[in-house]
Write a protein that holds these residues in place. Structure first.
Motif, PDB file in Angstrom:
ATOM      1  N   ARG A 103       0.932  -0.842   0.131  1.00 20.91           N
ATOM      2  CA  ARG A 103      -0.038   0.341   0.050  1.00 20.91           C
ATOM      3  C   ARG A 103       0.704   1.138  -0.071  1.00 20.91           C
ATOM      4  NH1 ARG A 103      -4.816   0.371   3.952  1.00 20.91           N
ATOM      5  NH2 ARG A 103      -5.966   2.502   2.942  1.00 20.91           N
ATOM      6  N   ASN A 104       0.630   2.729  -1.374  1.00 20.15           N
ATOM      7  CA  ASN A 104       1.275   3.624  -1.190  1.00 20.15           C
ATOM      8  C   ASN A 104       3.195   3.402  -0.936  1.00 20.15           C
ATOM      9  OD1 ASN A 104      -1.115   4.897  -0.711  1.00 20.15           O
ATOM     10  ND2 ASN A 104      -0.961   5.053   1.172  1.00 20.15           N
ATOM     11  N   ARG A 105       3.592   2.428  -1.626  1.00 18.49           N
ATOM     12  CA  ARG A 105       4.525   1.828  -2.246  1.00 18.49           C
ATOM     13  C   ARG A 105       5.033   2.129  -3.226  1.00 18.49           C
ATOM     14  NH1 ARG A 105       6.763  -1.305   2.144  1.00 18.49           N
ATOM     15  NH2 ARG A 105       8.461  -0.999   1.865  1.00 18.49           N
ATOM     16  N   ASN A 106       6.540   2.792  -4.066  1.00 15.77           N
ATOM     17  CA  ASN A 106       6.562   2.403  -5.017  1.00 15.77           C
ATOM     18  C   ASN A 106       6.805   1.406  -5.947  1.00 15.77           C
ATOM     19  OD1 ASN A 106       9.326   2.582  -7.307  1.00 15.77           O
ATOM     20  ND2 ASN A 106       8.990   5.210  -6.978  1.00 15.77           N
ATOM     21  N   PHE A 107       6.551   1.143  -6.968  1.00 13.70           N
ATOM     22  CA  PHE A 107       6.140   0.054  -7.731  1.00 13.70           C
ATOM     23  C   PHE A 107       7.208  -0.656  -7.921  1.00 13.70           C
ATOM     24  CE2 PHE A 107       5.877  -1.958 -12.077  1.00 13.70           C
ATOM     25  CZ  PHE A 107       4.662  -2.665 -12.331  1.00 13.70           C
ATOM     26  N   TYR A 108       8.609   0.449  -8.206  1.00 12.98           N
ATOM     27  CA  TYR A 108       9.638  -0.955  -8.358  1.00 12.98           C
ATOM     28  C   TYR A 108      10.677  -1.266  -6.823  1.00 12.98           C
ATOM     29  CZ  TYR A 108       9.520  -0.453 -12.761  1.00 12.98           C
ATOM     30  OH  TYR A 108       9.019  -0.114 -14.381  1.00 12.98           O
ATOM     31  N   GLU A 109       9.589  -0.527  -5.832  1.00 12.64           N
ATOM     32  CA  GLU A 109      10.527  -0.968  -4.436  1.00 12.64           C
ATOM     33  C   GLU A 109      10.222  -1.897  -3.862  1.00 12.64           C
ATOM     34  OE1 GLU A 109       9.481   1.607  -0.072  1.00 12.64           O
ATOM     35  OE2 GLU A 109       8.633   2.712  -1.903  1.00 12.64           O
ATOM     36  N   LEU A 110       9.294  -2.997  -3.861  1.00 14.34           N
ATOM     37  CA  LEU A 110       9.273  -4.169  -3.798  1.00 14.34           C
ATOM     38  C   LEU A 110       9.426  -4.958  -4.773  1.00 14.34           C
ATOM     39  CD1 LEU A 110       6.752  -3.621  -1.345  1.00 14.34           C
ATOM     40  CD2 LEU A 110       8.677  -3.467  -0.539  1.00 14.34           C
ATOM     41  N   SER A 111       8.896  -6.072  -4.085  1.00 12.99           N
ATOM     42  CA  SER A 111       9.234  -7.353  -5.527  1.00 12.99           C
ATOM     43  C   SER A 111       8.148  -7.810  -6.336  1.00 12.99           C
ATOM     44  CB  SER A 111       9.349  -9.184  -4.439  1.00 12.99           C
ATOM     45  OG  SER A 111      10.175  -9.079  -3.631  1.00 12.99           O
ATOM     46  N   PRO A 112       7.798  -8.067  -7.510  1.00 10.03           N
ATOM     47  CA  PRO A 112       7.196  -8.224  -8.165  1.00 10.03           C
ATOM     48  C   PRO A 112       5.964  -8.606  -7.775  1.00 10.03           C
ATOM     49  CG  PRO A 112       9.068  -8.995  -9.746  1.00 10.03           C
ATOM     50  CD  PRO A 112       9.694  -8.734  -7.958  1.00 10.03           C
ATOM     51  N   HIS A 113       4.891  -8.013  -7.482  1.00  9.93           N
ATOM     52  CA  HIS A 113       2.906  -8.612  -7.239  1.00  9.93           C
ATOM     53  C   HIS A 113       2.194  -8.249  -8.202  1.00  9.93           C
ATOM     54  CE1 HIS A 113       0.540  -9.903  -4.349  1.00  9.93           C
ATOM     55  NE2 HIS A 113       0.952 -10.447  -4.017  1.00  9.93           N
ATOM     56  N   ILE A 114       1.258  -8.584  -8.481  1.00 13.71           N
ATOM     57  CA  ILE A 114      -0.082  -7.604  -8.761  1.00 13.71           C
ATOM     58  C   ILE A 114      -0.302  -6.370  -7.516  1.00 13.71           C
ATOM     59  CG2 ILE A 114      -1.811  -9.078  -8.341  1.00 13.71           C
ATOM     60  CD1 ILE A 114      -3.026  -9.534 -10.858  1.00 13.71           C
ATOM     61  N   TYR A 115      -0.368  -6.838  -7.030  1.00 21.39           N
ATOM     62  CA  TYR A 115      -1.017  -5.414  -5.114  1.00 21.39           C
ATOM     63  C   TYR A 115       0.017  -4.493  -6.700  1.00 21.39           C
ATOM     64  CZ  TYR A 115      -3.244  -8.990  -2.610  1.00 21.39           C
ATOM     65  OH  TYR A 115      -4.469 -10.061  -1.871  1.00 21.39           O
ATOM     66  N   LEU A 117       1.164  -3.462  -9.177  1.00 21.42           N
ATOM     67  CA  LEU A 117       0.258  -2.361 -10.465  1.00 21.42           C
ATOM     68  C   LEU A 117      -1.680  -2.423  -9.522  1.00 21.42           C
ATOM     69  CD1 LEU A 117      -0.291  -2.733 -13.494  1.00 21.42           C
ATOM     70  CD2 LEU A 117      -1.121  -4.834 -13.432  1.00 21.42           C
ATOM     71  N   ALA A 118      -1.577  -2.384  -9.026  1.00 20.67           N
ATOM     72  CA  ALA A 118      -3.431  -2.640  -8.489  1.00 20.67           C
ATOM     73  C   ALA A 118      -3.063  -1.046  -7.650  1.00 20.67           C
ATOM     74  CB  ALA A 118      -4.095  -3.346  -7.212  1.00 20.67           C
ATOM     75  N   ASP A 119      -1.924  -1.143  -6.992  1.00 22.25           N
ATOM     76  CA  ASP A 119      -1.329   0.135  -6.105  1.00 22.25           C
ATOM     77  C   ASP A 119      -1.065   1.439  -6.858  1.00 22.25           C
ATOM     78  OD1 ASP A 119      -1.236   1.318  -3.167  1.00 22.25           O
ATOM     79  OD2 ASP A 119       0.562   2.150  -4.224  1.00 22.25           O
ATOM     80  N   GLU A 120      -0.471   0.729  -8.084  1.00 24.29           N
ATOM     81  CA  GLU A 120      -0.183   1.892  -8.976  1.00 24.29           C
ATOM     82  C   GLU A 120      -1.706   3.201  -9.017  1.00 24.29           C
ATOM     83  OE1 GLU A 120       3.317   4.959 -10.807  1.00 24.29           O
ATOM     84  OE2 GLU A 120       3.091   3.534  -9.096  1.00 24.29           O
ATOM     85  N   ALA A 121      -1.992   1.954 -10.147  1.00 20.74           N
ATOM     86  CA  ALA A 121      -2.941   2.127 -10.946  1.00 20.74           C
ATOM     87  C   ALA A 121      -4.504   3.618  -9.777  1.00 20.74           C
ATOM     88  CB  ALA A 121      -4.340   1.254 -11.522  1.00 20.74           C
ATOM     89  N   TYR A 122      -4.688   3.172  -8.785  1.00 23.30           N
ATOM     90  CA  TYR A 122      -5.849   2.943  -7.509  1.00 23.30           C
ATOM     91  C   TYR A 122      -4.646   4.853  -7.306  1.00 23.30           C
ATOM     92  CZ  TYR A 122      -8.371   4.286  -4.471  1.00 23.30           C
ATOM     93  OH  TYR A 122      -9.597   4.623  -3.378  1.00 23.30           O
ATOM     94  N   ARG A 123      -3.357   4.417  -6.752  1.00 20.63           N
ATOM     95  CA  ARG A 123      -2.950   6.017  -6.912  1.00 20.63           C
ATOM     96  C   ARG A 123      -2.876   7.003  -7.833  1.00 20.63           C
ATOM     97  NH1 ARG A 123       1.773   6.121  -4.992  1.00 20.63           N
ATOM     98  NH2 ARG A 123       2.674   4.207  -5.698  1.00 20.63           N
ATOM     99  N   SER A 124      -3.220   6.779  -9.174  1.00 17.31           N
ATOM    100  CA  SER A 124      -3.019   7.863 -10.340  1.00 17.31           C
ATOM    101  C   SER A 124      -3.858   8.017 -10.395  1.00 17.31           C
ATOM    102  CB  SER A 124      -2.086   6.795 -11.044  1.00 17.31           C
ATOM    103  OG  SER A 124      -0.929   6.476 -10.893  1.00 17.31           O
ATOM    104  N   LEU A 125      -5.587   7.147 -10.093  1.00 14.34           N
ATOM    105  CA  LEU A 125      -7.096   7.482 -10.628  1.00 14.34           C
ATOM    106  C   LEU A 125      -7.373   8.636  -9.145  1.00 14.34           C
ATOM    107  CD1 LEU A 125     -10.003   5.123 -10.990  1.00 14.34           C
ATOM    108  CD2 LEU A 125      -9.831   6.474  -9.213  1.00 14.34           C
TER     109      LEU A 125
END
Length: 219
Positions: A103-115, A117-125
């Motif tokens: 939650r509220n983390r940079n896209f590349y900050e953690l290991s790859p996960h669908i979460y 991607l979902a977090d990046e999309a929701y925060r942009s929205l």
């Protein structure tokens, strides 16, 4: 002001990873040696982002996926694209703790996960008031519907009104059998494979709270 969050599911034939792990595409041979750059995402199991893979070839690409899959790393990036491999079993990577971790983390900050991607999309929205669209594509049985559920479940968990998102999610998913009754067929890997794409649309207000949703099929 309204913003739209869309999910598009589309079936296509891709590299077969199989039930027991990854298999090579027809005509390919295992890579004898694969040079691996140290990845900030994952420096222990293969390469977390294919952009960092050297040498980049079909053999090294599939071998990296196989290596990660064998260690239960089912997600791998290609830049901002997420490759998801169906493990055909439950993994402890979709817990509430995982939701909070991404939650509220940079896209590349953690290991790859669908979460991620979902977090990046929701925060942009929510923060930039930009419509978002996630295209989910793969062969029959690849886990497209499950990926859609995970994206919607994540958004439900992090937005202000998770119960409303969950309600919309369940209504969208419960409409699947009706659509499938008119356009599904049996395949080698799936007894109930969709012969069409699904477009799921959830609308949010300016605060990032859900207003409603709609699902439609597309050729």
């Amino acid at each position: 002001m309204r913003a739209t969050f869309s999910l598009i599911q589309h079936s296509r034939h891709e590299v077969d990873l199989g039930r027991e792990g990854a298999t090579l595409a027809e005509g390919a041979t295992p890579a004898a040696k694969m040079e691996v750059k140290t990845s900030l995402l994952d420096n222990m199991i293969g390469v977390g982002d294919m952009v960092l893979l050297e040498p980049l070839s079909e053999d090294s690409f599939i071998e990296n996926l196989r290596n990660r899959f064998d260690h239960n790393e089912i997600y791998t990036y290609i830049g901002s694209v997420v490759i998801s491999m169906n493990p055909y079993r439950s993994l402890p990577i979709f817990t509430p703790d995982k939701v909070e971790e991404y939650r509220n983390r940079n896209f590349y900050e953690l290991s790859p996960h669908i979460y991620a991607l979902a977090d990046e999309a929701y925060r942009s929205l929510r923060d930039q008031d930009k419509d978002q669209c996630i295209l989910i594509t793969g062969e029959s049985g690849a886990g497209k519907t499950e990926a859609s559920k995970l994206v919607m479940s994540y958004v439900a968990a992090v937005c202000g009104k998770g119960q409303e998102v969950n309600k919309v999610k369940e209504q969208l998913l419960q409409s699947n059998p009706v659509l499938e009754a008119f356009g599904n067929a049996k395949t080698v890997r799936n007894d109930n494979s969709s012969r069409f794409g699904k477009y799921m649309d959830i609308e949010f207000d300016f605060k990032g709270d859900p207003l409603g949703g709609v699902i439609s099929n597309c050729e």
